[in-house]
Enzyme design. Sequence first.
Site, short mmCIF file in Angstrom:
data_model
loop_
_atom_site.label_atom_id
_atom_site.label_comp_id
_atom_site.label_asym_id
_atom_site.label_seq_id
_atom_site.Cartn_x
_atom_site.Cartn_y
_atom_site.Cartn_z
N HIS A 360 -4.76 -2.57 -5.43
CA HIS A 360 -4.36 -0.71 -6.08
C HIS A 360 -2.93 -1.76 -7.08
O HIS A 360 -2.57 -2.91 -6.26
CB HIS A 360 -3.74 0.01 -5.25
CG HIS A 360 -2.85 0.05 -4.38
ND1 HIS A 360 -1.93 0.39 -5.00
CD2 HIS A 360 -2.63 -0.86 -3.54
CE1 HIS A 360 -0.55 0.08 -3.85
NE2 HIS A 360 -1.50 -0.06 -3.31
N ASP A 370 3.99 -4.50 -1.72
CA ASP A 370 2.85 -3.29 -1.70
C ASP A 370 3.26 -2.73 -3.04
O ASP A 370 3.42 -1.83 -3.09
CB ASP A 370 2.83 -2.61 -0.19
CG ASP A 370 2.23 -1.65 -0.27
OD1 ASP A 370 1.24 -1.78 -1.36
OD2 ASP A 370 2.60 -0.70 0.36
N GLU A 407 -3.11 4.81 -5.51
CA GLU A 407 -3.58 4.41 -3.71
C GLU A 407 -2.17 5.09 -2.76
O GLU A 407 -3.17 5.74 -1.79
CB GLU A 407 -4.06 2.57 -3.42
CG GLU A 407 -4.15 2.56 -2.33
CD GLU A 407 -2.87 1.79 -1.13
OE1 GLU A 407 -3.97 2.12 -0.12
OE2 GLU A 407 -2.45 2.94 -1.71
N GLU A 408 -1.22 4.03 -3.07
CA GLU A 408 0.01 5.27 -2.54
C GLU A 408 -0.10 7.38 -1.80
O GLU A 408 -0.98 7.11 -1.27
CB GLU A 408 0.92 5.23 -3.33
CG GLU A 408 0.97 4.17 -3.47
CD GLU A 408 1.35 2.85 -1.65
OE1 GLU A 408 1.17 3.31 -0.82
OE2 GLU A 408 2.07 1.44 -2.55
N ASP A 435 -4.24 -5.50 -0.50
CA ASP A 435 -3.25 -4.11 -0.56
C ASP A 435 -1.58 -5.62 -0.55
O ASP A 435 -1.23 -6.04 -1.46
CB ASP A 435 -3.51 -3.82 0.25
CG ASP A 435 -2.57 -1.92 -0.16
OD1 ASP A 435 -1.47 -2.60 -1.02
OD2 ASP A 435 -2.82 -0.86 -0.22
#
Length: 715
Positions: A360, A370, A407-408, A435
């Site tokens: 992502h 991240d 994605e988060e 990720d």
Amino acid sequence: MTLYKPFVCTFLLALISCPLGAQNAAQPAAPTVFGYRDFAAQAKIEELFLAVPDARLAGQHLKTLTSEPHLASTPEDRKTAEYVAQKFRAAGLETEIVPYRVLMNQPKVVRVEARDPGGKLLMSGPTREHVDGDPFQDNPRVAIPFNGSSGSGDVTAEVVYANYGRLEDFDRLAQQHIDVRGKIVLIRYGANFRGVKIYLAEQRGAVGVLLYSDPRDDGYSKGDVYPMGPWRPETGIQYGSVQYIFKYPGDPETPGVASTLELPDAARLSPYGNAPHIISIPISSHDAAPILHALGGPKAPMEWQGALPFHYHLGLTGGPGGVKVHLVSEQDFQRRIIWDVIGKVKGSEYPDEWVVVGNHRDAWIYGAVDPSSGTAAMLEAVHGVGALLKQGWRPKRTIVFGSWDAEEEGLIGSTEWVEQNAAAMEHAVAYFNTDVAVAGSDFSASAVPSLKQFLRELTRSVSSPLGGTVYQQWRIGHPAREERAKASERRSEKTASAEVEVGDLGSGSDFSPFFQHVGVPSTDISSDGDYGVYHSVFDNYAWYTLNADPNFVYLQEMARVLGLEAVRMADADVLPYDYPAYAKAISSYMEAAKAKAADRRLDLDFGPAQTAAARFSAAAERAHGAQTAASGDLARLNLALRQTESALLSEQGLPDRPWFRHTIYAPGEFTGYSAVVLPGVNEAIDARDARLAAQQLTVLTQALDRAARSLGSAF
Ligand SMILES: [Zn+2]
């Protein structure tokens, strides 16, 4: 014996300092590679590929991607999509930016105020994240602290401390006659997925949740805090989604359906079923401390004690009044546009068989680790694939790179894309995820059992910045830094053990829709380290270059592993799935479930399921023999191998969560991140529901029979 050299170091002397000693480089090359009739030609292709991913360029990608906060659907997020698309095109990939319109919240007002029983103000926040000297923290585009999918509202209530907010923590409060109904629950991060904490608090009747980061779990009690070291400073806040992704991930309004721009509003679900109704707000230990300090009531159990400098209490119940907290949360829920970036290289022999690689791109704030370390690594993998294309190589199978958005907020970009491409996913042979790609030097991986050996074998072909191969370093083991000294004993045990550990896939990243919804065999890789700034403003380029990977050599390592997964899988003569390992895993899960059922005195007949597992195991051994021989009708063998994973899906899905269709793996309803095996059966046993467990055993038996038949159809 072959031309294949497992080390690429000699090709890279101009780029990096070579860590490999001559004695290491003398290790003999693998004579055969599972899935290949003759590996010699492929070995040359892989050598060419491995020489391309570049540490310096990876560092540049990281710097560009993290130059601004890029929350999903913001203009800055769009800019990162364009950057990725440009790199995909430069490598020669057929590239498109795919938009979806999905429901997400952004915070308008978030306020926390605590008062003691006398009405005296104890704190008001949330306090902005701040340390001396961080160059990124003051950007006005940093969103105020919030939880994705939090409810809106304005509540004032007494506070109860509930440790990690696990099922057993809430049960323990209940045993002590502490009722959380109508209360605000203060819960520390850790031990489970944050959405599970809110889910349990909501079920028990709480009206709000404060999530905080205790220094015991990722702050000073682990080591030096940022900017001195890698751990969370006292103002550090963990942003994050509290969506109930264990029910279903993706756009809350469209489970099972893609939220394309054309999808009419009338086709969207209202009300939707994967988000809390109550408020939750994330705060720092700086803001949690005055609240916790003022809590009365019973002393917290020793295991509930964190690292703030006073003894924790559970909070008053029914007394003259305890600490009261006032929460205000105004969340702006809108259908917003997000952008996946998709880059394809068409396969020359099996164009319908897709090998998908994904990571992502959106971040809560800067997201250096991240997810930008993953994106930087993926872009250098793409660079390597592009170099092969320029030399005339074409993969046998189609390779698809996906840069997922949102994605988060709940695996949204990947889930919508999988739902849109569900038909194509029936022939997708693998999904390779990363990720949190680089937080340090410790390689680790999770995978479906059929790909665990593939990963072990593949990492023997990639050099580690620590010396030797990634596989060798992985096998030596990687205890947390502070434990390294006392770990030598365990280390030698590990070295003596048969094989390196590859974890199981739970949830919490983009492999979930591929694996658990449509049955694509998946892996997830990362290079871990001391990482205390997860989902905080301090997960930025300054932290990364100080703590994780100053020379970007781990980005390079991850680019090589991720890209090699795609190249090796795409060109394989025979799909290198290891079904005997899968069968063994299933049999051991079955034994454990049977023992648990007996323990709970549930009268269940495991006989038919065990017979089916034995049939699957026998078929797996035969298939493995055929794979090793790699002769005869390979197209037919490959089709049978691929359909076996899909055969493990059940049409009706799990009880109460039909989106999750895999009968062997699901995220746990009460853990969220970690995998529950044989989820239908085990969760029914946990709930002591013998009738449901028996029905789920039948579903499992049918799935194993289908899988055995699928493997058998190759002969
Ligand atoms: Zn992430």
